[in-house]
Write an enzyme that holds these catalytic residues in place. Structure first.
Site, mmCIF file in Angstrom:
data_model
loop_
_atom_site.group_PDB
_atom_site.id
_atom_site.type_symbol
_atom_site.label_atom_id
_atom_site.label_comp_id
_atom_site.label_asym_id
_atom_site.label_seq_id
_atom_site.Cartn_x
_atom_site.Cartn_y
_atom_site.Cartn_z
ATOM 1 N N LYS A 1 63.086 22.380 -48.795
ATOM 2 C CA LYS A 1 62.205 22.076 -47.321
ATOM 3 C C LYS A 1 61.214 20.778 -47.664
ATOM 4 O O LYS A 1 60.145 21.106 -48.555
ATOM 5 C CB LYS A 1 61.869 23.177 -46.859
HETATM 6 C C1 E4P Z 1 60.234 25.957 -39.240
HETATM 7 O O1 E4P Z 1 60.886 25.725 -40.269
HETATM 8 C C2 E4P Z 1 58.778 26.620 -39.509
HETATM 9 O O2 E4P Z 1 58.924 27.501 -40.542
HETATM 10 C C3 E4P Z 1 58.431 27.393 -38.203
HETATM 11 O O3 E4P Z 1 59.439 27.436 -37.252
HETATM 12 C C4 E4P Z 1 57.097 27.113 -37.748
HETATM 13 O O4 E4P Z 1 56.986 27.970 -36.690
HETATM 14 P P1 E4P Z 1 55.604 28.492 -36.019
HETATM 15 O O5 E4P Z 1 54.953 27.163 -35.130
HETATM 16 O O6 E4P Z 1 55.669 29.778 -35.099
HETATM 17 O O7 E4P Z 1 54.671 28.446 -37.226
#
Ligand code: E4P
Length: 218
Positions: A87
Site C-alpha cells: 500500500k
Molecule cells: C483504506 O484503505 C483506509 O485504511 C481506510 O478505509 C480509511 O478509513 P477512515 O477514513 O475511516 O479512517
C-alpha cells in the site's frame, strides 16, 4: 463486488472470515497502532497473522515517502506472504514506486486518493487497486460517491486493469451504493458489513414463522 475488512484487529478479521464472505483485508498505520503493535518484528508478525486467517489480498502500508525507501520497505513487506499487497500513498515518489512494483509483477494499492486525476495517475502507473476515501470526502461536505462513479467510468473508458477499492466506508448504505456504481471492492470495518444483515421485516417475519411453527408441534 469483493468485500475487504478495514482493520488490523485479528478477532474482527476472524469473525468476518467465519461469515464466509471475506475477500481480503486492508490496514493502515493508524489501524495497526490501534492494535498496539510496536516495532518492525511485531508489525511483520501481525501482518503474517492476518495473512494466515484470510484467503485474499492483505494491504500493508509503507511508511517511507521517498522512492528508494518505499521500494525497500515494499519489497520487505511483500516477502512476508504472497497475499501482501504493497500500500503506497498517492504522492509523486509513490507513483514512481507503483510503476516500479508493477513492472516487477508486485501488487499495489494506491491509498489516500481523493480525486479522479490522482486515480488516473495510479492506473497509468499500473496500480492493482486504487483507494478513494469516500467517507473522508463526505466529512468535508463533498460527495464521496461521485468520485467512485467517476473512477468506475474512467477505468471502463480505457479498460484499465486497476480495481476501484472504495475505502473509508462509514455505513451499510455506502456499501450498497458502491455496489450499484460498480466499485470492484468495498473495504470497511465489521459493523457496516454486519448492518447489511438487518431488516425489521426479516425480524418480524421470522418471529411469526417461529411462533406458527410452534403451533404445528403442539
Ligand atoms: C483504506 O484503505 C483506509 O485504511 C481506510 O478505509 C480509511 O478509513 P477512515 O477514513 O475511516 O479512517
Amino acid at each position: 463486488m469483493k468485500f475487504f475488512i478495514d482493520t488490523a484487529n485479528l478477532s474482527e478479521i476472524k469473525e468476518a472470515h467465519a461469515l464466509g464472505i471475506l475477500d481480503g483485508v486492508t490496514t493502515n498505520p493508524s489501524l495497526m497502532a490501534k492494535e498496539g503493535v510496536k516495532g518492525k518484528d511485531s508489525v511483520f508478525r501481525h501482518y503474517k497473522a492476518i495473512c494466515d486467517i484470510v484467503d485474499g489480498d492483505v494491504s500493508a502500508e509503507v511508511i517511507a515517502t521517498d522512492f528508494a525507501g518505499i521500494v525497500r520497505e515494499g519489497e520487505e513487506l511483500a516477502e512476508i506472504d504472497s497475499k501482501i499487497v504493497i500500500k503506497v500513498p498517492m504522492i509523486k515518489d509513490g507513483i514512481k514506486a507503483i510503476k516500479y512494483f508493477s513492472d516487477r509483477g508486485k501488487k499495489t494499492n494506491c491509498t489516500l486518493v481523493f480525486s479522479a486525476g490522482q486515480a488516473l495517475l495510479a492506473a497509468k502507473a499500473g496500480a492493482t487497486y486504487v483507494s478513494p476515501f469516500l467517507g473522508r470526502l463526505d466529512d468535508v461536505s463533498t460527495d464521496g460517491l461521485v468520485l467512485i462513479e467517476q473512477l468506475v467510468n474512467i477505468y471502463q473508458n480505457y479498460a484499465f486493469d486497476t480495481q476501484v477499492l472504495a475505502a473509508s466506508i462509514r455505513h451499510s448504505m455506502h456499501i450498497v451504493r458502491c455496489a450499484e456504481l460498480g466499485a470492484d471492492v468495498a473495504t470497511c470495518p465489521l459493523a457496516p458489513i454486519l448492518a447489511l444483515l438487518n431488516h425489521p421485516l426479516t425480524d418480524s417475519g421470522l418471529a411469526k414463522f417461529l411462533s406458527d411453527a410452534k403451533k404445528m408441534s403442539e
